[in-house]
Scaffold this active site. Sequence first.
Site, mmCIF file in Angstrom:
data_model
loop_
_atom_site.group_PDB
_atom_site.id
_atom_site.type_symbol
_atom_site.label_atom_id
_atom_site.label_comp_id
_atom_site.label_asym_id
_atom_site.label_seq_id
_atom_site.Cartn_x
_atom_site.Cartn_y
_atom_site.Cartn_z
ATOM 1 C CG HIS A 117 -1.727 -1.059 1.332
ATOM 2 N ND1 HIS A 117 -1.860 -2.019 2.355
ATOM 3 C CD2 HIS A 117 -3.038 -1.397 0.396
ATOM 4 C CE1 HIS A 117 -2.744 -2.883 2.240
ATOM 5 N NE2 HIS A 117 -3.657 -2.626 1.174
ATOM 6 C CE LYS A 130 -12.804 -11.491 3.648
ATOM 7 N NZ LYS A 130 -11.263 -11.383 2.936
ATOM 8 N NE ARG A 152 -2.337 -7.984 -4.325
ATOM 9 C CZ ARG A 152 -3.061 -8.138 -3.338
ATOM 10 N NH1 ARG A 152 -2.567 -8.187 -2.105
ATOM 11 N NH2 ARG A 152 -4.303 -8.562 -3.332
ATOM 12 C CB SER A 164 -4.243 -6.678 4.558
ATOM 13 O OG SER A 164 -3.864 -5.527 4.037
#
Length: 159
Positions: free
Chosen positions: A18, A42, A90, A128
Amino acid sequence: MKRVAVYPGSFDPITKGHEDLIHRSLEFVDQLIVAVAVNVAKQPLFSLEERVALIRQAVPDKRVEVQSFEGLLAEFAKKVGASVIIRGLRAVSDFEYEFQMALMNRNLAPKIETVFLVPAFDLTFVSSSLVREVARFGGDVSPLVDPGVQKALKRKFGK
Ligand code: PNS
């Protein structure tokens, strides 16, 4: 005119991936608003306040502002006067979801462009969720996150 961009996400927690995208964005925007989503599907590891504080600590740049938002990203981006939404890509696997999201956001806010950025190659595997998992089991995440985030993860997992 000042070019404002929004960089939205869950940031649970912020990673070096990030941070890399934030610094790349600052090459072509005047102000970057890192927008931390309240409504994540979540249950997040870090509270909203913790996620915001960790980003502020990791990215102390006057051109970077950290705000939380609830509801639609497109509405938030319009409200803060952004002309650009930054998202990272990514891997190919990110593409379908990101493509749909970009088109939906364009449908909601036609004047705002989504710009995809690719992180540094050696950070493409960082997420993450993997950082949380490695930290949970006591692995070393120091190359992947800011020292403040590393400390916060240690506190969370009692390591
Ligand atoms: O870091 P993430 O979890 O990939 O971020 C996803 C996020 C928060 C950017 C996305 O879920 C979002 O924009 N949520 C806000 C609600 C919204 O606008 N949903 C419609 C998107 S097309």
